[in-house]
Write an enzyme that holds these catalytic residues in place. Structure first.
Site, short mmCIF file in Angstrom:
data_model
loop_
_atom_site.label_atom_id
_atom_site.label_comp_id
_atom_site.label_asym_id
_atom_site.label_seq_id
_atom_site.Cartn_x
_atom_site.Cartn_y
_atom_site.Cartn_z
N VAL A 151 55.28 31.03 -29.38
CA VAL A 151 54.25 31.27 -30.38
C VAL A 151 53.57 29.94 -30.67
O VAL A 151 54.23 28.92 -30.87
CB VAL A 151 54.85 31.84 -31.69
CG1 VAL A 151 53.75 32.10 -32.71
CG2 VAL A 151 55.63 33.12 -31.42
N CYS A 152 52.24 29.94 -30.64
CA CYS A 152 51.45 28.77 -31.02
C CYS A 152 51.89 27.54 -30.21
O CYS A 152 51.98 27.57 -29.00
CB CYS A 152 51.55 28.56 -32.53
SG CYS A 152 50.32 27.45 -33.22
N SER A 153 52.21 26.44 -30.90
CA SER A 153 52.52 25.20 -30.19
C SER A 153 53.90 25.22 -29.55
O SER A 153 54.30 24.23 -28.92
CB SER A 153 52.41 24.00 -31.15
OG SER A 153 53.34 24.11 -32.21
N THR A 192 47.70 28.82 -26.20
CA THR A 192 48.26 28.32 -27.46
C THR A 192 47.14 28.36 -28.48
O THR A 192 46.08 28.95 -28.22
CB THR A 192 48.84 26.89 -27.29
OG1 THR A 192 49.53 26.51 -28.50
CG2 THR A 192 47.75 25.87 -26.99
#
Length: 324
Positions: free
Chosen positions: A107-109, A127
């Site tokens: 998830v994300c970074s 991302t």
């Protein structure tokens, strides 16, 4: 629906973003109420509890080395990455869990942690829109898709910022149990099952640093001050007192685009801002310098894969909605 439990290992660390952990976990938990059997374990590299990005302590179920092989391994993001390099300890823990997992997701970074394991080499990935460029620069073998909400490449999944982890988890539930269960989970959580458009619809206007060339910065100033003005190549060259050939070369060399497309991008960002403020699509088209609503609609369809009206329903301010 399978009767076997599905083990989900979530690797947390100091500075992890709480919503990146809680969002997917809520999706899996809601699916359990509908007959699924996800068993979520929060793990850290050493087995010690961690502190989230907002200071809340997260109790873990153990260390990575003591966990059984997970069906799904999830690595959430945190503001610490990509601001600092991924530690060797975290990368090795992620590599170990990924090697034993049926599928891997970030998830994300969290994508930077997967990148540090080498798992993104040769794979499509995404991302948060703010840091897709950094992900591509740091992991040049990864095929970064900057506008995707989430990306699947084989058994490796990556997602955009924060709430995109919910989108990803819904996709995983659908993969495991079919669309009916995932649709019920989405309805229960009051979220979209499949969001239309890419994550550029959530990005701030005029991304990136201003042009280096004074002439190109002047173009930004001109169009922003009067979006409906005449900005053909000849008009711009005349206002800037340069040749059309020189201006075209500046745009190509510094921005990699044409004057017409750059003017359109400024107008597009202005249009998004106007829609955010509650102006109608027709008003927005005129105020942002588009010759018609249809031309505005075509740009939104090309850039965001949604209409101006759909964009406004998602992002108009509450104040303007109540006033209307």
């Amino acid at each position: 629906m399978s009767t076997d439990p599905h083990r989900v290992a979530v690797l947390v660390y100091d500075g992890v973003k709480l919503l990146d952990v809680a969002g997917p976990a809520e999706v899996f938990g809601e699916a359990n109420l509908l007959g699924a059997d996800y068993r979520i374990a929060l793990v850290s590299t050493t087995g010690a509890d961690v502190t989230s990005s907002i200071g809340m302590r997260i109790a873990v179920d153990g260390g990575t080395s003591t966990q059984p092989a997970p069906d799904t391994f999830l690595i959430p993001g945190g503001d610490v990455y990509p601001r600092t390099p991924v530690t060797r300890e975290l990368a090795e823990a992620a590599r170990d869990l990924a090697a034993r997992a049926g599928r891997v997701a970030s998830v994300c970074s969290g994508a930077f942690v997967l990148g540090a394991t080498g798992l993104l080499d040769g794979r499509r990935a995404t991302t948060h829109w703010k840091i897709t460029g950094e992900l591509a620069a740091r992991h040049p073998k990864a095929l970064v898709e900057p506008d995707a909400i989430y990306v699947r490449d084989g058994t490796v999944y990556t997602s955009a910022g924060v709430t995109a982890g919910i989108d990803l988890a819904l996709a995983l539930v659908e993969e495991d149990h079919g669309p009916d269960i995932s649709r019920q989970v989405a309805r229960s959580l009051v979220v979209y099952l499949h969001r239309s458009g890419g994550q550029s619809q959530f990005s701030a206007p005029l991304q990136g640093p201003p042009p280096r060339s004074p002439a190109l910065r002047r173009v930004v100033d001109l169009v922003t001050a009067d979006p409906a003005g005449p900005y053909s190549l000849a008009d711009l060259a005349g206002r800037l007192n340069v040749s059309t050939r020189h201006l075209t070369r500046l745009f190509r060399e510094e921005l990699g685009t044409t004057p017409a497309r750059y003017v359109e991008s400024i107008r597009f960002d202005i249009a998004k801002s106007l829609l955010d403020q509650g102006y109608t699509a027709t008003q927005t088209a005129s105020m942002a310098g588009f010759p018609s609503y249809e031309s505005l609609r075509r740009v939104f369809a090309r850039e965001l894969s949604i209409s101006p009206a759909a964009y406004q329903r998602r992002f108009a301010t509450a104040r303007r909605e109540q006033a209307g």
